[in-house]
Design a protein around this motif. Structure first.
Motif, PDB file in Angstrom:
ATOM      1  N   GLU A   3       0.821  -1.205   0.000  1.00 33.29           N
ATOM      2  CA  GLU A   3       0.000   0.000   0.000  1.00 33.29           C
ATOM      3  C   GLU A   3       0.860   1.262   0.000  1.00 33.29           C
ATOM      4  O   GLU A   3       0.396   2.336  -0.379  1.00 33.29           O
ATOM      5  N   SER A   4       2.113   1.130   0.427  1.00 31.67           N
ATOM      6  CA  SER A   4       2.987   2.299   0.499  1.00 31.67           C
ATOM      7  C   SER A   4       3.599   2.639  -0.853  1.00 31.67           C
ATOM      8  O   SER A   4       4.165   3.718  -1.028  1.00 31.67           O
ATOM      9  N   LYS A   5       3.510   1.740  -1.799  1.00 29.78           N
ATOM     10  CA  LYS A   5       4.093   1.956  -3.110  1.00 29.78           C
ATOM     11  C   LYS A   5       3.100   2.620  -4.048  1.00 29.78           C
ATOM     12  O   LYS A   5       1.918   2.307  -4.060  1.00 29.78           O
ATOM     13  N   HIS A   6       3.613   3.533  -4.837  1.00 34.99           N
ATOM     14  CA  HIS A   6       2.791   4.156  -5.877  1.00 34.99           C
ATOM     15  C   HIS A   6       3.280   3.612  -7.209  1.00 34.99           C
ATOM     16  O   HIS A   6       4.449   3.752  -7.556  1.00 34.99           O
ATOM     17  N   ILE A   7       2.370   3.004  -7.966  1.00 32.92           N
ATOM     18  CA  ILE A   7       2.758   2.412  -9.236  1.00 32.92           C
ATOM     19  C   ILE A   7       1.719   2.726 -10.296  1.00 32.92           C
ATOM     20  O   ILE A   7       0.520   2.713 -10.028  1.00 32.92           O
ATOM     21  N   VAL A   8       2.209   3.025 -11.471  1.00 30.51           N
ATOM     22  CA  VAL A   8       1.348   3.250 -12.625  1.00 30.51           C
ATOM     23  C   VAL A   8       1.787   2.294 -13.729  1.00 30.51           C
ATOM     24  O   VAL A   8       2.972   2.205 -14.040  1.00 30.51           O
ATOM     25  N   VAL A  92      -4.871  15.275 -18.145  1.00 35.13           N
ATOM     26  CA  VAL A  92      -5.734  14.266 -17.504  1.00 35.13           C
ATOM     27  C   VAL A  92      -4.910  13.051 -17.102  1.00 35.13           C
ATOM     28  O   VAL A  92      -5.012  12.555 -15.970  1.00 35.13           O
ATOM     29  N   VAL A  93      -4.092  12.554 -18.019  1.00 34.55           N
ATOM     30  CA  VAL A  93      -3.277  11.362 -17.733  1.00 34.55           C
ATOM     31  C   VAL A  93      -2.309  11.643 -16.582  1.00 34.55           C
ATOM     32  O   VAL A  93      -2.145  10.814 -15.676  1.00 34.55           O
ATOM     33  N   LYS A  94      -1.673  12.794 -16.591  1.00 39.27           N
ATOM     34  CA  LYS A  94      -0.734  13.140 -15.522  1.00 39.27           C
ATOM     35  C   LYS A  94      -1.420  13.196 -14.158  1.00 39.27           C
ATOM     36  O   LYS A  94      -0.880  12.714 -13.161  1.00 39.27           O
ATOM     37  N   LYS A  95      -2.614  13.786 -14.126  1.00 39.95           N
ATOM     38  CA  LYS A  95      -3.323  13.926 -12.855  1.00 39.95           C
ATOM     39  C   LYS A  95      -3.824  12.578 -12.335  1.00 39.95           C
ATOM     40  O   LYS A  95      -3.787  12.322 -11.122  1.00 39.95           O
ATOM     41  N   LEU A  96      -4.296  11.720 -13.230  1.00 39.03           N
ATOM     42  CA  LEU A  96      -4.721  10.387 -12.809  1.00 39.03           C
ATOM     43  C   LEU A  96      -3.539   9.607 -12.238  1.00 39.03           C
ATOM     44  O   LEU A  96      -3.656   8.935 -11.207  1.00 39.03           O
ATOM     45  N   ALA A  97      -2.392   9.703 -12.917  1.00 43.25           N
ATOM     46  CA  ALA A  97      -1.199   8.980 -12.468  1.00 43.25           C
ATOM     47  C   ALA A  97      -0.696   9.499 -11.127  1.00 43.25           C
ATOM     48  O   ALA A  97      -0.204   8.725 -10.295  1.00 43.25           O
ATOM     49  N   ALA A  98      -0.808  10.804 -10.909  1.00 40.81           N
ATOM     50  CA  ALA A  98      -0.327  11.391  -9.656  1.00 40.81           C
ATOM     51  C   ALA A  98      -1.260  11.092  -8.498  1.00 40.81           C
ATOM     52  O   ALA A  98      -0.828  11.004  -7.344  1.00 40.81           O
ATOM     53  N   ARG A  99      -2.554  10.911  -8.812  1.00 42.31           N
ATOM     54  CA  ARG A  99      -3.559  10.759  -7.769  1.00 42.31           C
ATOM     55  C   ARG A  99      -3.513   9.406  -7.077  1.00 42.31           C
ATOM     56  O   ARG A  99      -3.685   9.304  -5.867  1.00 42.31           O
ATOM     57  N   THR A 100      -3.306   8.348  -7.863  1.00 46.21           N
ATOM     58  CA  THR A 100      -3.431   7.005  -7.291  1.00 46.21           C
ATOM     59  C   THR A 100      -2.678   5.979  -8.124  1.00 46.21           C
ATOM     60  O   THR A 100      -2.421   6.198  -9.312  1.00 46.21           O
ATOM     61  N   ARG A 107      -3.980   5.927 -24.675  1.00 46.48           N
ATOM     62  CA  ARG A 107      -3.922   7.380 -24.568  1.00 46.48           C
ATOM     63  C   ARG A 107      -2.493   7.896 -24.368  1.00 46.48           C
ATOM     64  O   ARG A 107      -2.264   8.891 -23.688  1.00 46.48           O
ATOM     65  N   CYS A 108      -1.522   7.182 -24.959  1.00 48.49           N
ATOM     66  CA  CYS A 108      -0.121   7.614 -24.987  1.00 48.49           C
ATOM     67  C   CYS A 108       0.463   7.804 -23.590  1.00 48.49           C
ATOM     68  O   CYS A 108       1.382   8.612 -23.391  1.00 48.49           O
ATOM     69  N   ALA A 109      -0.075   7.073 -22.612  1.00 44.57           N
ATOM     70  CA  ALA A 109       0.372   7.249 -21.226  1.00 44.57           C
ATOM     71  C   ALA A 109       1.858   6.949 -21.070  1.00 44.57           C
ATOM     72  O   ALA A 109       2.533   7.572 -20.242  1.00 44.57           O
ATOM     73  N   ASP A 110       2.379   6.000 -21.848  1.00 47.84           N
ATOM     74  CA  ASP A 110       3.812   5.688 -21.747  1.00 47.84           C
ATOM     75  C   ASP A 110       4.666   6.914 -22.055  1.00 47.84           C
ATOM     76  O   ASP A 110       5.661   7.179 -21.387  1.00 47.84           O
ATOM     77  N   TYR A 111       4.257   7.676 -23.068  1.00 52.51           N
ATOM     78  CA  TYR A 111       4.994   8.877 -23.468  1.00 52.51           C
ATOM     79  C   TYR A 111       4.740  10.027 -22.493  1.00 52.51           C
ATOM     80  O   TYR A 111       5.673  10.714 -22.070  1.00 52.51           O
ATOM     81  N   ILE A 112       3.488  10.227 -22.146  1.00 55.99           N
ATOM     82  CA  ILE A 112       3.115  11.352 -21.281  1.00 55.99           C
ATOM     83  C   ILE A 112       3.776  11.233 -19.907  1.00 55.99           C
ATOM     84  O   ILE A 112       4.152  12.232 -19.304  1.00 55.99           O
ATOM     85  N   LEU A 113       3.941   9.996 -19.431  1.00 60.05           N
ATOM     86  CA  LEU A 113       4.493   9.768 -18.089  1.00 60.05           C
ATOM     87  C   LEU A 113       5.956   9.348 -18.121  1.00 60.05           C
ATOM     88  O   LEU A 113       6.468   8.797 -17.145  1.00 60.05           O
TER      89      LEU A 113
END
Length: 209
Positions: A3-8, A92-100, A107-113
């Motif tokens: 639970e302490s790890k943040h992973i996307v 949107v992708v950045k905020k979703l990834a940062a949130r949880t 949606r190109c998340a690999d590039y955006i993140l």
């Protein structure tokens, strides 16, 4: 997953490869959120971009912004609405990834993140015969219709990815792992990726942002 790890986990996938099902299962196995293309597009729609415009952008077409003097028009920072779409999608992708912790489909998340160290970039593909079979089972269409659907969706996704990233979707240099979902099947592919995530987690892969 701790639970302490943040992973996307960004999951790029060929149309009808089983990638979305793998991503959904993986999120359930890891106990993290799941965000697919439709979810992200719904958020974009809420900030004022219509589904019609999203469809045009998916097809790789430049969409000129409406004048603010037009009924329902925009007052845009960008001259081209496609540029606004790109900007909003990235935010949107950045905020979703940062949130949880989450799995994000497409949606190109690999590039955006790409600047985050807590991201695992996966690309899922499948042989053409498997993709044709999957489409026919899902839609109930002929082989020829399935082939057309695959061709149209491949063209659409490639156009969007190239537009945003300037590179090619499925390029091995953009991903940490590429896997054929037909090799193990959807369930065991998700199991395999779960095991990979837990191994990387134990080795400190997701210790920083």
């Amino acid at each position: 997953m701790s639970e302490s790890k943040h992973i996307v986990i960004s999951v790029g996938c060929e149309y009808a490869s089983g990638g979305t099902q793998v991503g959904k299962l993986l999120s359930e196995k890891l106990g993290i959120e799941y965000f697919d293309r439709e979810f992200i597009d719904q958020i974009i729609e809420r900030v004022g971009v219509s589904q019609h415009v999203l469809d045009l952008a998916d097809a790789g077409e430049a969409v000129k912004g409406l004048s603010s003097t037009n009924p329902g028009g925009w007052s845009l920072k960008y001259a081209d609405l496609t540029d606004r779409l790109v900007y909003i999608q990235k935010e949107v992708v950045k905020k979703l990834a940062a949130r949880t912790s989450c799995v994000i489909i497409g949606r190109c998340a690999d590039y955006i993140l790409k600047d985050r160290s807590d991201v695992l970039n996966v690309f899922i593909y499948a042989p053409m015969e498997a993709r044709i079979r999957n489409v026919r089972q899902a839609v109930g269409c002929t082989r020829e219709e399935a082939e057309t659907l695959i061709e149209e969706n491949d063209r659409m996704y490639h156009a969007r990815y190239k537009q945003i990233t300037g590179t090619y979707r499925g390029d091995r240099h953009n991903r940490d792992i590429l896997i054929d979902a037909e090799l193990l099947g959807v369930e065991k592919t998700a199991d395999y990726l779960e095991s990979l995530v837990k191994t990387l987690e134990s080795e400190g892969k997701f210790d920083g942002e």
